[in-house]
Structures are given as structure tokens and as C-alpha cells.
Design an enzyme around this catalytic site. Structure first.
Site, PDB file in Angstrom:
ATOM      1  N   PRO A  85      47.665  26.406  26.234  1.00 52.24           N
ATOM      2  CA  PRO A  85      48.312  27.837  25.343  1.00 52.24           C
ATOM      3  C   PRO A  85      50.636  27.480  25.915  1.00 52.24           C
ATOM      4  O   PRO A  85      50.653  27.292  26.393  1.00 52.24           O
ATOM      5  CB  PRO A  85      47.863  29.060  25.893  1.00 52.24           C
ATOM      6  CG  PRO A  85      47.361  29.045  27.005  1.00 52.24           C
ATOM      7  CD  PRO A  85      47.024  27.522  27.559  1.00 52.24           C
ATOM      8  N   ASN A  86      50.695  27.250  24.452  1.00 54.51           N
ATOM      9  CA  ASN A  86      51.750  27.409  23.960  1.00 54.51           C
ATOM     10  C   ASN A  86      52.844  26.699  24.592  1.00 54.51           C
ATOM     11  O   ASN A  86      54.234  26.757  23.630  1.00 54.51           O
ATOM     12  CB  ASN A  86      52.632  29.258  24.824  1.00 54.51           C
ATOM     13  CG  ASN A  86      52.141  29.721  24.454  1.00 54.51           C
ATOM     14  OD1 ASN A  86      51.953  30.357  23.222  1.00 54.51           O
ATOM     15  ND2 ASN A  86      51.692  30.235  25.479  1.00 54.51           N
ATOM     16  N   ARG A 117      60.647  27.034  22.678  1.00 52.72           N
ATOM     17  CA  ARG A 117      60.117  28.126  23.496  1.00 52.72           C
ATOM     18  C   ARG A 117      61.080  28.322  24.983  1.00 52.72           C
ATOM     19  O   ARG A 117      60.859  27.421  25.333  1.00 52.72           O
ATOM     20  CB  ARG A 117      58.597  27.742  24.050  1.00 52.72           C
ATOM     21  CG  ARG A 117      58.183  28.637  25.126  1.00 52.72           C
ATOM     22  CD  ARG A 117      56.765  28.754  25.808  1.00 52.72           C
ATOM     23  NE  ARG A 117      56.598  29.405  26.289  1.00 52.72           N
ATOM     24  CZ  ARG A 117      55.438  28.952  27.431  1.00 52.72           C
ATOM     25  NH1 ARG A 117      55.078  28.898  27.383  1.00 52.72           N
ATOM     26  NH2 ARG A 117      54.603  30.287  27.990  1.00 52.72           N
ATOM     27  N   TYR A 173      61.779  25.666  30.474  1.00 53.34           N
ATOM     28  CA  TYR A 173      61.202  24.118  29.563  1.00 53.34           C
ATOM     29  C   TYR A 173      61.904  23.085  29.715  1.00 53.34           C
ATOM     30  O   TYR A 173      61.144  22.303  29.458  1.00 53.34           O
ATOM     31  CB  TYR A 173      59.407  24.684  29.075  1.00 53.34           C
ATOM     32  CG  TYR A 173      59.182  26.071  29.564  1.00 53.34           C
ATOM     33  CD1 TYR A 173      57.587  25.370  30.648  1.00 53.34           C
ATOM     34  CD2 TYR A 173      59.434  27.278  29.213  1.00 53.34           C
ATOM     35  CE1 TYR A 173      57.276  26.823  30.899  1.00 53.34           C
ATOM     36  CE2 TYR A 173      58.729  28.923  29.665  1.00 53.34           C
ATOM     37  CZ  TYR A 173      57.809  28.187  30.476  1.00 53.34           C
ATOM     38  OH  TYR A 173      56.830  29.191  31.201  1.00 53.34           O
ATOM     39  N   ASN A 178      47.305  20.308  32.693  1.00 57.65           N
ATOM     40  CA  ASN A 178      48.858  21.971  32.657  1.00 57.65           C
ATOM     41  C   ASN A 178      47.784  22.745  31.857  1.00 57.65           C
ATOM     42  O   ASN A 178      48.370  22.886  30.274  1.00 57.65           O
ATOM     43  CB  ASN A 178      50.244  21.038  31.947  1.00 57.65           C
ATOM     44  CG  ASN A 178      51.303  22.531  31.838  1.00 57.65           C
ATOM     45  OD1 ASN A 178      50.764  23.856  32.109  1.00 57.65           O
ATOM     46  ND2 ASN A 178      52.550  22.226  31.646  1.00 57.65           N
ATOM     47  N   ALA A 214      48.811  28.934  30.735  1.00 58.79           N
ATOM     48  CA  ALA A 214      48.951  30.527  31.966  1.00 58.79           C
ATOM     49  C   ALA A 214      47.381  30.563  32.370  1.00 58.79           C
ATOM     50  O   ALA A 214      47.362  31.233  33.455  1.00 58.79           O
ATOM     51  CB  ALA A 214      49.298  31.545  30.428  1.00 58.79           C
ATOM     52  N   HIS A 236      46.619  30.620  35.582  1.00 56.31           N
ATOM     53  CA  HIS A 236      46.471  31.929  37.365  1.00 56.31           C
ATOM     54  C   HIS A 236      45.520  32.943  35.987  1.00 56.31           C
ATOM     55  O   HIS A 236      45.323  33.729  37.272  1.00 56.31           O
ATOM     56  CB  HIS A 236      47.720  32.288  36.566  1.00 56.31           C
ATOM     57  CG  HIS A 236      49.006  31.741  36.680  1.00 56.31           C
ATOM     58  ND1 HIS A 236      49.582  31.146  37.590  1.00 56.31           N
ATOM     59  CD2 HIS A 236      49.635  31.540  35.409  1.00 56.31           C
ATOM     60  CE1 HIS A 236      50.629  29.990  37.099  1.00 56.31           C
ATOM     61  NE2 HIS A 236      50.808  30.730  35.901  1.00 56.31           N
ATOM     62  N   ASP A 289      35.595  26.494  36.881  1.00 59.39           N
ATOM     63  CA  ASP A 289      34.011  26.069  36.720  1.00 59.39           C
ATOM     64  C   ASP A 289      33.789  24.910  35.791  1.00 59.39           C
ATOM     65  O   ASP A 289      32.869  23.730  36.209  1.00 59.39           O
ATOM     66  CB  ASP A 289      33.759  27.184  36.362  1.00 59.39           C
ATOM     67  CG  ASP A 289      33.083  28.555  37.711  1.00 59.39           C
ATOM     68  OD1 ASP A 289      33.665  28.266  38.761  1.00 59.39           O
ATOM     69  OD2 ASP A 289      32.837  29.815  36.841  1.00 59.39           O
ATOM     70  N   GLU A 332      46.302  19.509  38.438  1.00 61.42           N
ATOM     71  CA  GLU A 332      47.167  20.328  38.323  1.00 61.42           C
ATOM     72  C   GLU A 332      48.913  19.874  38.054  1.00 61.42           C
ATOM     73  O   GLU A 332      48.942  19.678  39.046  1.00 61.42           O
ATOM     74  CB  GLU A 332      46.811  20.994  38.669  1.00 61.42           C
ATOM     75  CG  GLU A 332      47.486  22.534  38.416  1.00 61.42           C
ATOM     76  CD  GLU A 332      47.524  24.313  39.207  1.00 61.42           C
ATOM     77  OE1 GLU A 332      48.124  24.466  39.063  1.00 61.42           O
ATOM     78  OE2 GLU A 332      46.344  23.556  40.373  1.00 61.42           O
ATOM     79  N   HIS A 369      52.648  21.287  36.764  1.00 61.07           N
ATOM     80  CA  HIS A 369      53.157  22.279  35.612  1.00 61.07           C
ATOM     81  C   HIS A 369      54.845  21.778  34.997  1.00 61.07           C
ATOM     82  O   HIS A 369      55.255  20.954  36.490  1.00 61.07           O
ATOM     83  CB  HIS A 369      53.811  23.782  36.438  1.00 61.07           C
ATOM     84  CG  HIS A 369      52.820  24.056  36.988  1.00 61.07           C
ATOM     85  ND1 HIS A 369      51.804  24.544  35.696  1.00 61.07           N
ATOM     86  CD2 HIS A 369      51.744  23.590  37.677  1.00 61.07           C
ATOM     87  CE1 HIS A 369      49.850  25.664  35.911  1.00 61.07           C
ATOM     88  NE2 HIS A 369      50.089  24.865  37.101  1.00 61.07           N
ATOM     89  N   LEU A 370      55.771  21.786  34.395  1.00 64.23           N
ATOM     90  CA  LEU A 370      56.639  21.598  34.097  1.00 64.23           C
ATOM     91  C   LEU A 370      58.201  22.498  35.320  1.00 64.23           C
ATOM     92  O   LEU A 370      58.446  22.440  35.751  1.00 64.23           O
ATOM     93  CB  LEU A 370      57.443  22.308  32.376  1.00 64.23           C
ATOM     94  CG  LEU A 370      56.333  21.359  31.549  1.00 64.23           C
ATOM     95  CD1 LEU A 370      56.921  21.975  29.973  1.00 64.23           C
ATOM     96  CD2 LEU A 370      57.105  19.959  31.833  1.00 64.23           C
ATOM     97  N   SER A 371      57.489  23.866  35.341  1.00 60.39           N
ATOM     98  CA  SER A 371      58.355  24.620  36.570  1.00 60.39           C
ATOM     99  C   SER A 371      57.483  24.732  36.985  1.00 60.39           C
ATOM    100  O   SER A 371      56.124  24.233  37.949  1.00 60.39           O
ATOM    101  CB  SER A 371      58.226  26.047  35.452  1.00 60.39           C
ATOM    102  OG  SER A 371      57.302  26.670  34.935  1.00 60.39           O
ATOM    103  N   ARG A 424      58.822  31.271  40.310  1.00 65.93           N
ATOM    104  CA  ARG A 424      58.927  32.454  39.354  1.00 65.93           C
ATOM    105  C   ARG A 424      58.226  34.181  39.632  1.00 65.93           C
ATOM    106  O   ARG A 424      58.076  34.280  41.155  1.00 65.93           O
ATOM    107  CB  ARG A 424      58.064  31.779  38.123  1.00 65.93           C
ATOM    108  CG  ARG A 424      58.907  30.498  37.500  1.00 65.93           C
ATOM    109  CD  ARG A 424      58.419  29.879  36.225  1.00 65.93           C
ATOM    110  NE  ARG A 424      58.887  30.341  35.419  1.00 65.93           N
ATOM    111  CZ  ARG A 424      58.016  30.315  33.957  1.00 65.93           C
ATOM    112  NH1 ARG A 424      57.357  29.415  33.685  1.00 65.93           N
ATOM    113  NH2 ARG A 424      57.848  31.315  32.863  1.00 65.93           N
ATOM    114  N   ARG A 483      52.587  34.376  39.124  1.00 63.06           N
ATOM    115  CA  ARG A 483      52.391  33.210  38.806  1.00 63.06           C
ATOM    116  C   ARG A 483      52.278  32.058  39.821  1.00 63.06           C
ATOM    117  O   ARG A 483      51.531  30.468  39.760  1.00 63.06           O
ATOM    118  CB  ARG A 483      53.910  32.189  37.192  1.00 63.06           C
ATOM    119  CG  ARG A 483      54.061  32.942  36.000  1.00 63.06           C
ATOM    120  CD  ARG A 483      55.565  31.766  35.710  1.00 63.06           C
ATOM    121  NE  ARG A 483      55.292  32.858  34.658  1.00 63.06           N
ATOM    122  CZ  ARG A 483      55.118  33.071  33.189  1.00 63.06           C
ATOM    123  NH1 ARG A 483      53.892  32.425  33.081  1.00 63.06           N
ATOM    124  NH2 ARG A 483      55.386  32.982  32.454  1.00 63.06           N
TER     125      ARG A 483
END
Length: 214
Positions: free
Chosen positions: A78-79, A86, A91, A142, A145, A148, A155, A166, A168-170, A175, A179
Site C-alpha cells: 500500500p501507498n 509521498r 522515501y 516491499n 505498512a 508490521h 502465512d 523483504e 524497504h526504501l527507508s 523510524r 515500524r
């Protein structure tokens, strides 16, 4: 094409791909993997990756040609469709389309097929993970949200059995406290965080290494 060899040692596994060396060894603070260029190569960028609890990586890109039969599925949560606008202070201003183009360019040089998808819906991501079984060699995820919160994604990764990286950009560990915990890390091959769009390129290299080392 690339030349790969593998040699077992008492301290772990040494893994060679072309001019690249992947070495596992035991340290006082836990187990570590280090991926470095062999003599005669260039000096590409370096980053530190967390691969499961107690694991750390110093990594350089892998330069190998694996053939077009290798397929890596990129799933974005999402997002991430809003990248570029954003919270650019976190990001960056690179869009998801820009990231996809960079990954496709790199994958093309390695003769690897990549597919990019993005959804704001948890169930759709679950379905795509399930469908990846038998059609993708690895997933680069990625989950944004959902990292978490989503037991369903965790599953699905376990049930599908497709090796998953996995990303992540940040740096999620620098943070907000909520997170810091990933519900997915325990069922993924590893986690790459904090390198901006380069997390996606490192995810490609990690997914390739998973395939080569299978």
C-alpha cells in the site's frame, strides 16, 4: 554466462559467482555473510543488510548471467503507488515506475525476467504470493505498512514456499518504534532496508543468489 562454484568449509560455505565471493563465517556477535568482489574487479557500492535475527551482510552486487528462465516477482504494498510525492524527505522523489525501469534494466543485463505488481489491498497481495508458486523463482517483497501488521502475508509466504526477500526504501529500524518489528522477516530469506531505490536493486541481487544457491 556466469560461472558458479561452491565449497564447504568448517566455518560455513564459500560461494563463488564469476568474480564474486560469498563467504559465511562465525563471529563473536553471531553469524555473518560477506559478499565481496574478487581481485581484479571494480569497487561497486556497499551496504549493510539484515538477514534474520543475528545475521548481517556486507554486500556487493553479483555479476552473473543466469538465463531467461529465471523469473523474479516484485510485489509492492500500500501507498507505494504514491512514491515521488509521498513524504519525499523519507522515501525520495523517485517514482515506482522509475524504480521498475532501473530494475528491468539491470535484470535485462543478467538475462533475468522480472515482473512488477503493486496493490493497496492485502488480499490481492496474498493471492499473488500464492500464485507465484511454480511460476516464480523468487519474490522481492516491499509490503510497506503490511510488514508490521499482516499475519496473512506471513502465512502466504510460508504456504507458497517461494523464496522471498523483504525490502524497504527507508531504514525501518531507525523510524517509529512500531515500524521496528517485521512480521515477515522470520519467514523471508532476508531483509534489505534503508537504501532507497537501491534496496530494489540489491533485492534483485539477493533473489538471484537465492536461485543460484538453491
Amino acid at each position: 554466462g556466469g560461472v558458479a562454484t561452491q565449497m564447504d568449509t568448517k566455518k560455513g560455505v564459500r560461494f563463488l559467482v564469476c568474480r564474486t565471493r560469498l563467504q559465511r563465517f562465525e563471529g563473536r556477535k553471531g553469524r555473518f555473510l560477506r559478499l565481496t568482489r574478487r581481485p581484479g574487479g571494480g569497487q561497486p557500492g556497499r551496504g549493510t543488510l539484515n538477514f534474520g535475527l543475528g545475521l548481517g551482510f556486507d554486500i556487493y552486487p553479483i555479476f552473473a548471467t543466469l538465463g531467461p528462465s529465471v523469473k523474479i516477482l516484485y510485489l509492492n504494498g500500500p501507498n507505494l503507488n504514491l512514491l515521488g510525492t509521498r513524504q519525499p524527505e523519507i522515501y525520495g522523489r523517485t517514482t515506482l515506475a522509475d524504480i521498475e525501469a532501473a530494475v528491468r534494466d539491470r535484470a535485462g543485463k543478467l538475462d533475468v525476467t522480472v515482473e512488477f505488481r503493486q496493490s493497496n489491498h492485502e488480499g490481492e497481495l496474498v493471492t499473488w504470493i500464492q500464485q507465484a508458486r511454480g511460476t516464480a523463482d523468487a519474490i522481492v517483497l516491499n509490503a510497506a505498512a503490511y510488514t508490521h501488521t499482516s499475519v496473512a502475508l506471513r502465512d502466504a509466504i510460508t504456504s507458497a514456499g517461494v523464496p522471498t526477500v523483504e525490502i524497504h526504501l527507508s531504514n525501518i529500524h531507525a523510524r517509529e518504534e512500531f515500524r521496528h518489528r517485521s512480521l515477515l522477516a522470520g519467514v523471508c530469506k532476508g531483509q534489505i532496508a534503508g537504501f532507497g531505490m537501491h534496496s530494489y536493486l540489491l533485492g534483485l541481487e539477493a533473489a538471484i543468489s537465492v536461485k543460484v544457491n538453491a
